[in-house]
Design a protein around this motif. Structure first.
Motif, short mmCIF file in Angstrom:
data_model
loop_
_atom_site.label_atom_id
_atom_site.label_comp_id
_atom_site.label_asym_id
_atom_site.label_seq_id
_atom_site.Cartn_x
_atom_site.Cartn_y
_atom_site.Cartn_z
N UNK A 18 36.55 -46.47 -2.53
CA UNK A 18 36.27 -45.79 -3.22
C UNK A 18 37.52 -45.72 -3.98
N UNK A 19 38.53 -45.16 -3.02
CA UNK A 19 39.64 -45.46 -3.37
C UNK A 19 40.30 -46.31 -3.83
N UNK A 20 39.88 -47.51 -3.84
CA UNK A 20 40.85 -48.56 -4.52
C UNK A 20 40.18 -49.08 -5.16
N UNK A 21 39.08 -48.99 -6.30
CA UNK A 21 38.48 -49.56 -6.53
C UNK A 21 38.28 -49.02 -8.32
N UNK A 22 38.31 -48.92 -9.15
CA UNK A 22 37.66 -47.56 -10.09
C UNK A 22 36.05 -48.00 -10.54
N UNK A 23 35.44 -49.70 -10.48
CA UNK A 23 34.22 -49.71 -10.39
C UNK A 23 32.93 -49.19 -9.12
N UNK A 24 33.99 -49.22 -7.48
CA UNK A 24 33.39 -48.84 -6.45
C UNK A 24 33.32 -47.65 -6.94
N UNK A 25 34.13 -46.83 -7.06
CA UNK A 25 33.88 -45.42 -7.42
C UNK A 25 32.97 -45.38 -8.42
N UNK A 26 33.46 -45.49 -8.63
CA UNK A 26 31.98 -44.80 -10.01
C UNK A 26 30.67 -44.87 -9.53
N UNK A 27 30.17 -46.97 -8.75
CA UNK A 27 29.31 -46.80 -7.83
C UNK A 27 28.45 -45.76 -6.81
N UNK A 28 30.03 -45.37 -6.58
CA UNK A 28 29.29 -44.25 -5.47
C UNK A 28 28.98 -42.82 -6.07
N UNK A 29 30.14 -42.39 -7.25
CA UNK A 29 30.08 -40.83 -7.18
C UNK A 29 28.70 -41.46 -8.68
N UNK A 30 28.04 -41.88 -9.27
CA UNK A 30 26.80 -42.16 -10.06
C UNK A 30 25.74 -42.61 -8.84
N UNK A 31 25.23 -43.09 -7.55
CA UNK A 31 24.25 -42.61 -6.20
C UNK A 31 24.33 -41.36 -6.81
N UNK A 32 25.21 -40.79 -5.47
CA UNK A 32 25.37 -39.10 -5.49
C UNK A 32 25.11 -37.99 -6.65
N UNK A 180 12.63 -40.52 0.07
CA UNK A 180 13.10 -42.29 -0.36
C UNK A 180 12.73 -42.23 -1.66
N UNK A 181 12.00 -42.10 -2.24
CA UNK A 181 11.88 -42.31 -3.55
C UNK A 181 12.89 -41.59 -4.57
N UNK A 182 14.00 -40.77 -3.99
CA UNK A 182 15.02 -40.45 -4.49
C UNK A 182 16.50 -41.23 -4.07
N UNK A 183 15.73 -41.88 -3.22
CA UNK A 183 17.30 -42.99 -2.87
C UNK A 183 17.01 -43.82 -3.25
N UNK A 184 16.00 -44.40 -3.56
CA UNK A 184 15.81 -45.37 -4.72
C UNK A 184 15.88 -46.09 -5.83
N UNK A 185 15.81 -44.46 -6.30
CA UNK A 185 15.69 -44.29 -7.36
C UNK A 185 17.07 -44.55 -8.12
N UNK A 186 17.71 -43.29 -7.04
CA UNK A 186 18.91 -43.14 -7.44
C UNK A 186 19.64 -45.09 -7.66
N UNK A 187 20.00 -45.95 -5.84
CA UNK A 187 20.42 -47.02 -5.80
C UNK A 187 20.04 -47.79 -7.37
N UNK A 188 18.51 -48.30 -7.53
CA UNK A 188 18.20 -48.63 -8.81
C UNK A 188 19.13 -47.82 -10.38
#
Length: 480
Positions: A18-32, A180-188
């Motif tokens: 998360x701290x190294x890559x802007x794209x990975x940081x974006x992915x984690x924040x979007x899921x959250x 579980x539905x929220x997690x699946x929706x968040x990941x997708x």
């Protein structure tokens, strides 16, 4: 301790990418963020489901107690009572049909203490949320009482007493399904958003970043200049601007390289050139002793040409050495430096202009005295040479301090600067206002002013005279 160490290692694993890559940081924040939004949206659904569970149990209890209407003395056998209550999932039911008539059905082991009362007649949102939260956090196996209005006008009030285990299990199962539905929706959703932003924004930004790093390594390589992609959005504008900046920087570096080469070349040939010019001066001095009229007429022009050649060599060497260390600034009075400049000019016999020092005696300046002397000497010499053919010529230097900036005005009453010289006034070898000049004096003065964090400006010029303004700011506290 071991569990705590495992938790810390997991957080370190997550935090690393998360701290190294802007794209990975974006992915984690979007899921959250998507998961948080989904949970907030589904909280009312969980609250309504808890309410529906309570209503279902109360309806089942009403169905269980209605057969008592057809029995003698409103009683049934113990076995039937247990079966009916078990099918309804309650331990006791009280149905008040009228003010004087009630139906009561209960197990033999009637619970004595009730841990929570749910009144279905209360429908405000705060009460519904409070009831659902209580169902989640309360200890399992407690006895609850559900009360409300009977269905289809079947009486005035109905109440059921039961254990809350079944309702809690159903509620937990529903909440887990929502999670579980929220997690699946968040990941997708996060994956789609991530891929969209990755290809639309992140990759172009990474391309810009890589290009800047590559260009920094070898700015002289034209292949490393940014090639705009032709996009019409802000990233396209950034690419075009970066490309222009890199091209301008390459041109500036190329120009600086030529100047450095010029300075090196002049420094190498300076010794030999001065020997040649010295020999020529000696020859011209001997020629001056010859009484031949033709020789006497030619010698002054020859000596003037030699003097200009020597001056050109000296000024070129000075300009080549202007890239020196940072100024050694200190607080010092300004008026003595101006007086020293005027004294040097008078001793050199440069022109016959009147020199007037109007700098206040108590005015101090934060500057390198040697560099400040060179700036004022160049400006003074230029002004005196420009007024060489003007009668009653005068050069005045004034100074004042405003907003922590010392402003020095160098004013003369000469003929002014020609228009052809104004466009490149501060450019070396092209900004001279007189024939035979190099244009280095003003270029050197301006660079030395910039070294102090200040500037040299032309305020006005014309037939009435010329005014240059030198601005030297004072350093802030703690500034070297």
């Amino acid at each position: 301790m071991r569990a705590w160490a495992e938790i810390r290692s997991w957080f370190s694993w997550v935090q690393g990418p998360v701290s190294r890559s802007l794209s990975q940081r974006l992915l984690w924040l979007t899921i959250l963020y998507v998961m948080m939004s989904a949970l907030l949206v589904n909280i009312p659904s969980i609250v309504r489901h808890h309410r529906a569970l309570l209503e279902q149990r109360l309806a089942a209890a009403q169905i269980a107690v209605l057969p008592l209407e057809e029995t003698e003395n409103n009683e049934v056998s113990p076995d039937l009572r247990k079966e009916v209550l078990a099918n309804a999932g309650v331990e006791a039911v009280i149905l008040r049909r009228t003010d004087t008539r009630r139906l009561f059905l209960a197990d033999e082991e009637m619970p004595r203490e009730v841990g929570r009362v749910y009144d279905l007649n209360k429908t405000d949102a705060l009460t519904l949320i409070e009831d659902a939260v209580d169902a989640f956090i309360a200890p399992s196996g407690r006895t609850i009482r559900i009360s409300g209005a009977p269905r289809l006008g079947g009486g005035l009030e109905i109440a059921a007493i039961m254990k809350d285990s079944a309702i809690r299990e159903d509620l937990y199962a529903y909440a887990w399904g929502v999670l579980r539905l929220s997690i699946a929706t968040s990941v997708i959703t996060a994956a789609l958003v991530y891929l969209s932003i990755l290809f639309v924004f992140v990759r172009p930004i990474e391309r810009l970043s890589r290009n800047m790093l590559d260009f920094r390594e070898r700015p002289e390589d034209a292949r490393r200049v940014m090639v705009p992609s032709g996009r019409l959005d802000e990233i396209g504008q950034a690419e075009a601007t970066l490309s222009e900046m890199q091209q301008d920087l390459r041109a500036a570096l190329h120009h600086q390289a030529h100047l450095a080469a010029l300075g090196t070349s002049v420094a190498k040939i300076n010794h030999d050139l001065r020997n040649i010019l010295s020999s020529a001066q000696l020859a011209s001095d001997r020629l001056a002793t010859i009484e031949d009229p033709v020789v006497q007429k030619t010698v002054p022009r020859l000596m003037a040409s030699l003097d200009r050649a020597i001056a050109l060599t000296g000024e070129t060497l000075k300009y080549a050495r202007t890239d020196v260390a940072a100024p050694r600034r200190r607080i010092l009075p300004l008026r003595p430096i101006v007086s020293e400049v005027f004294g040097t000019t008078a001793r050199a016999g440069e022109g016959g202009a009147a020199l007037e020092n109007l700098v206040p005696f108590d005015l101090e300046i934060d500057a390198d005295p040697e560099l400040l002397f060179r700036i004022l000497m160049n400006l003074t010499r230029n002004a005196v040479e420009a007024m060489a053919s003007s009668p009653a010529s005068r050069l005045t230097i004034r100074a004042h301090k405003a907003d922590a900036i010392v402003m020095i005005d160098i004013e003369d009453n000469g003929p002014g600067i020609p228009k052809r010289a104004l466009e490149r006034l501060f450019q070396a070898f092209s900004g001279s206002a007189r024939a035979g000049g190099t244009g280095l004096g003003l270029a050197i003065a301006k660079e030395l002013a910039h070294a102090h964090g200040g500037d040299l400006k032309l305020v006005y010029t014309g037939s009435e005279g010329t005014l240059f303004r030198l601005e030297i700011p004072c350093r802030e506290k703690g500034e070297a």
